[in-house]
Design a protein around this motif. Structure first.
Motif, PDB file in Angstrom:
ATOM      1  N   VAL A 187      66.149  31.097  63.621  1.00  0.00           N
ATOM      2  CA  VAL A 187      66.012  29.677  63.958  1.00  0.00           C
ATOM      3  C   VAL A 187      65.567  29.508  65.407  1.00  0.00           C
ATOM      4  O   VAL A 187      64.600  28.808  65.701  1.00  0.00           O
ATOM      5  CB  VAL A 187      67.340  28.925  63.714  1.00  0.00           C
ATOM      6  CG1 VAL A 187      67.201  27.459  64.117  1.00  0.00           C
ATOM      7  CG2 VAL A 187      67.755  29.046  62.250  1.00  0.00           C
ATOM      8  N   ASN A 188      66.284  30.181  66.333  1.00  0.00           N
ATOM      9  CA  ASN A 188      65.956  30.041  67.759  1.00  0.00           C
ATOM     10  C   ASN A 188      64.779  30.907  68.167  1.00  0.00           C
ATOM     11  O   ASN A 188      64.237  30.742  69.256  1.00  0.00           O
ATOM     12  CB  ASN A 188      67.168  30.407  68.616  1.00  0.00           C
ATOM     13  CG  ASN A 188      68.354  29.491  68.412  1.00  0.00           C
ATOM     14  OD1 ASN A 188      68.774  29.277  67.288  1.00  0.00           O
ATOM     15  ND2 ASN A 188      68.894  28.932  69.490  1.00  0.00           N
ATOM     16  N   LYS A 189      64.398  31.850  67.338  1.00  0.00           N
ATOM     17  CA  LYS A 189      63.309  32.782  67.627  1.00  0.00           C
ATOM     18  C   LYS A 189      63.601  33.634  68.866  1.00  0.00           C
ATOM     19  O   LYS A 189      62.710  33.989  69.634  1.00  0.00           O
ATOM     20  CB  LYS A 189      61.983  32.037  67.827  1.00  0.00           C
ATOM     21  CG  LYS A 189      61.611  31.098  66.706  1.00  0.00           C
ATOM     22  CD  LYS A 189      61.432  31.843  65.381  1.00  0.00           C
ATOM     23  CE  LYS A 189      60.987  30.872  64.276  1.00  0.00           C
ATOM     24  NZ  LYS A 189      60.918  31.559  62.950  1.00  0.00           N
ATOM     25  N   ALA A 190      64.865  33.937  69.085  1.00  0.00           N
ATOM     26  CA  ALA A 190      65.272  34.741  70.240  1.00  0.00           C
ATOM     27  C   ALA A 190      65.302  36.222  69.871  1.00  0.00           C
ATOM     28  O   ALA A 190      65.238  36.589  68.693  1.00  0.00           O
ATOM     29  CB  ALA A 190      66.641  34.297  70.729  1.00  0.00           C
ATOM     30  N   LYS A 191      65.397  37.055  70.887  1.00  0.00           N
ATOM     31  CA  LYS A 191      65.540  38.493  70.707  1.00  0.00           C
ATOM     32  C   LYS A 191      66.976  38.852  71.047  1.00  0.00           C
ATOM     33  O   LYS A 191      67.501  38.424  72.072  1.00  0.00           O
ATOM     34  CB  LYS A 191      64.565  39.240  71.611  1.00  0.00           C
ATOM     35  CG  LYS A 191      63.115  38.849  71.350  1.00  0.00           C
ATOM     36  CD  LYS A 191      62.195  39.399  72.418  1.00  0.00           C
ATOM     37  CE  LYS A 191      60.759  38.933  72.176  1.00  0.00           C
ATOM     38  NZ  LYS A 191      59.841  39.402  73.242  1.00  0.00           N
TER      39      LYS A 191
END
Length: 725
Positions: free
Chosen positions: A162-166
């Motif tokens: 959802v947040n497209k974080a790593k």
């Protein structure tokens, strides 16, 4: 020791997607560009006594937070890191911080989550749900107050999808056999966590059925895996020297370090693409770390044995349990060897005797390694503390050598020898233990030689220190001790033979050895102090002052250095500076030595403050009733003050201390002559001549002896001693 399982699951570059909710890999390294947000959790103290405390989980968390603020860790700012430890780490707060990550993390941001504390499953059921325990988790119902591994996995998935974080996750989760999961809980916990994150890159501190150790020997109190993990990521694992830490390098580093330092009880597991990049190395940080580690002295320390040890003992018969309890008690009472029998412990077996019995007891096989380790730690504990204190120039430790002649070291050689034999010649600490054994043997010989004035012991001490160097050629304290032995040989030569060639050789050897000690330990004050003292007695005041200033820049509290500086300024007739330094010494340690009062008395005498000088001299002889120089100075002071009775009394005390010194006889003769006792004065002059007085011009020309020289007795004296002069 952190008992049972200690996991570190590390989500690294090039993740393989999970079967249900995949986690996108981190591109680059921990220190890659882009905004980072970190949640760091460490729990050692648990609210409920039903959950055993850990020792160093919160410290490991703090060190990881420090690493994140380093260049290698990504140079995160304080507002990028949320750290909760111990009582702050409630279940509600942990979930709130995870929500914070969901709120702040944006596309391509890096999210780092670190957890250090207990991990467990509530019961060893077929479902085996995993939990990370919060500070306020109830021990009988994890579901209402712990972080569920399922929830954590879902949060990680949302951060990625959802947040497209790593995402980078480290869980340093250890569980005790006393937790709700029961005797099989350790393996069950490992399985539960592994299943939650399977098919992804994993780094685990140990195998599921192993102990994960923590102890003081790692950074003063750390988990062995966490300690070496951060060291490796900082740059110690950089095998190819390309300033980048890859997974295969960290794998090799951890598998070299952790098993060796845990007696092969703990084997990390690393799995994933070998060339995955983990961190970038900063040369300055790595150099500082290398210097710090080189300054640390390798040692063993006791490990915690929570839960698992209790289970093993519970399965043993009562006789074995009793013997084990006696073994633990013997360690606590420092009744290590049969030679340690004292008034407090006249009966029963020593720890050594009990260990020999228990080490072949099959029912305790799983505890044998820890028993040996804890015994070895106990055997070397006091000697290690003494060396550490000596390397800090601790005043109490220095006094043990100066004033007590090392009484508390008597058993150290036997203890260290036993510790070495327990570990065996193949152990990485064996040579260092043998080296310390010889070091203490030499030290005790040197101190006994000083105490008894037995010069032959110094040669024996030197041979022991040479043996110590054969086993550890980089130990600064051994070079320093050899310098101290040569110092005693130098003094002995001066007193007995006064061979100048030998004196020069011994002097140069002392300088060389103290320089060697400083080379191996450049921040250790004592070798600089010893060299400064040598230059001082050799009248090389500039060299002495330079070394004192170097040493004081390292440790401004060292009163021995201030004592030297007082001497240097006194020799330069810089009396105000000398006075200031002597007063600093007395303010810190009024019982430092009688010399400081004597020297301060000389300063007062030279500056015409006779009443203060008298007070200092009297303090000197109060501290040491056989202090010849202080009585000699009192005699002169009373003579100058025309207090002839006290002057004579002080000089008579000098004669009582050292009847072979001719000067007090001459001084009494002068006082007697001034009192009009010319015949008595001549009698004292004759005694002075018998003791080797050579200052004939003083006798012939000193105005104080006018009355003496006017007597018939003097003319007879003159015929006897001066007919040929």
């Amino acid at each position: 020791m952190k008992q049972s399982i200690f996991f570190v699951l590390l989500f690294l570059p090039f993740f393989i997607h999970a079967q249900q909710k995949g986690v996108t890999p981190i591109g680059g390294s921990i220190a890659a560009s882009g905004t980072a947000h970190a949640l760091v959790i460490g729990i050692s103290d648990y609210q409920d006594a039903g959950i055993p405390s850990l020792k160093y989980a919160h410290i490991d968390a703090g060190e990881f937070a420090n690493f994140l603020q380093s260049k290698a860790g990504g140079a995160l700012m304080e507002d990028q890191i949320q750290m909760v430890t111990n009582e702050q780490a409630t279940a509600a707060n942990i979930y709130a911080k995870l929500d914070w990550l969901l709120e702040v993390a944006g596309e391509n941001d890096r999210v780092i989550i670190y957890f250090s504390g207990h991990g467990d499953v509530e019961t060893a059921t077929s479902r085996n749900r995993g939990f990370l325990l919060a500070h306020d988790t109830p021990p009988t119902n994890y579901r209402i107050g712990a972080l569920r591994v399922n929830d954590l996995n879902d949060i990680l998935a949302d951060l990625v999808e959802v947040n497209k974080a790593k995402v980078l996750l480290i869980t340093d989760a250890c569980r005790s056999g006393k937790l709700a999961g029961g005797g099989e809980g350790a393996t069950a916990t490992a399985t539960a966590l592994s299943e939650q994150f399977k098919n992804q890159i994993k780094i685990m501190s140990c195998q599921p059925d192993e102990f994960s150790l923590e102890g003081e020997q790692w950074g003063g109190g750390r988990g062995v895996f966490s300690y070496h993990l951060i060291d490796g990521l900082t740059g110690m694992a950089d095998v190819d020297g390309n300033a980048e830490i890859q997974l295969f390098e960290l794998d090799k580093y951890l598998k070299d370090k952790v098993p060796q330092e845990t007696d092969f009880q703990q084997f990390p597991i690393l799995a994933g693409p070998p060339k995955s990049s983990l961190s970038k190395v900063d040369a300055g940080e790595l150099a500082a770390l290398v210097e710090k580690r080189n300054a640390e002295m390798p040692m063993l320390a006791s490990v915690n044995s929570k839960g698992r040890g209790d289970e093993i003992l519970a399965a043993a018969d009562s006789t074995v349990q009793q013997l084990y309890d006696e073994f633990v008690a013997a360690l606590d009472e420092q009744y290590f060897l049969p030679i340690d029998i004292n008034e407090n412990r006249k009966k029963g077996k020593s720890a050594s005797e009990l260990y020999d019995i228990l080490s072949v007891e099959n029912s305790l096989q799983a505890l044998h390694s820890n028993m040996k380790r804890n015994f070895v730690v106990a055997l070397q504990d006091e000697s290690q503390k003494s060396i550490n204190a000596y390397l800090k120039a601790d005043p109490t430790e220095m006094n043990e050598r100066w004033k007590n002649f090392g009484a508390k070291y008597k058993s150290n050689p036997a203890y260290l020898g036993k510790a070495a034999s327990l570990l065996g010649k193949s152990h990485y600490l064996y040579k260092r233990l043998i080296s310390k054994k010889y070091y203490y043997e030499g030290l005790l010989l040197r101190l006994e030689g000083q105490k008894t004035n037995n010069i032959s012991l110094f040669d024996l001490a030197l041979e022991k220190e040479k043996l110590a160097l054969q086993y550890d050629g980089e130990a600064a304290y051994i070079y320093n001790e050899m310098g101290m032995v040569y110092k005693e040989l130098f003094k002995a030569n001066k007193e007995k033979n006064n061979n100048q060639t030998l004196a020069d050789s011994l002097y140069k050897m002392q300088i060389l050895l103290f320089e060697k000690a400083s080379g191996f330990s450049p921040k250790w004050v004592t070798p600089y102090t010893n060299r400064a003292g040598l230059y001082l007695i050799n009248d090389e005041y500039e060299k002495s002052a330079d070394l004192c200033n170097i040493a004081l820049s390292l440790d401004s509290t060292q009163i021995g250095l201030k004592w030297y500086m007082g001497n240097i300024h006194q020799e330069r007739k810089e009396y105000k500076l000398a006075e200031d330094y002597y007063k600093q010494v007395i303010a810190v340690d009024p019982a430092f030595n009688p010399d400081v009062y004597n020297n301060l008395g000389l300063v007062y005498f030279e500056t015409g403050r006779y009443s203060l000088a008298e007070k200092m001299y009297l303090k000197s002889v109060e501290m040491d009733s056989m202090f010849f120089l202080a009585y000699k100075n009192l005699g002169l002071l009373y003579y100058i003050s025309k207090n002839y009775k006290k002057s004579t009394s002080a000089n008579l005390k000098c004669i009582a201390i050292d009847a072979e010194d001719s000067m007090p006889y001459f001084n009494i003769a002068c006082v007697a002559s001034l009192q009009g006792k010319g015949k008595d004065a001549v009698s004292w002059l004759e005694k002075a001549m018998e003791k080797g007085f050579k200052k004939y011009s003083w006798i012939k020309e000193d105005d104080d002896l006018l009355n003496a020289r006017s007597t018939d007795a003097y003319r007879e004296f003159e015929k006897k001693y001066f007919m040929d002069n």
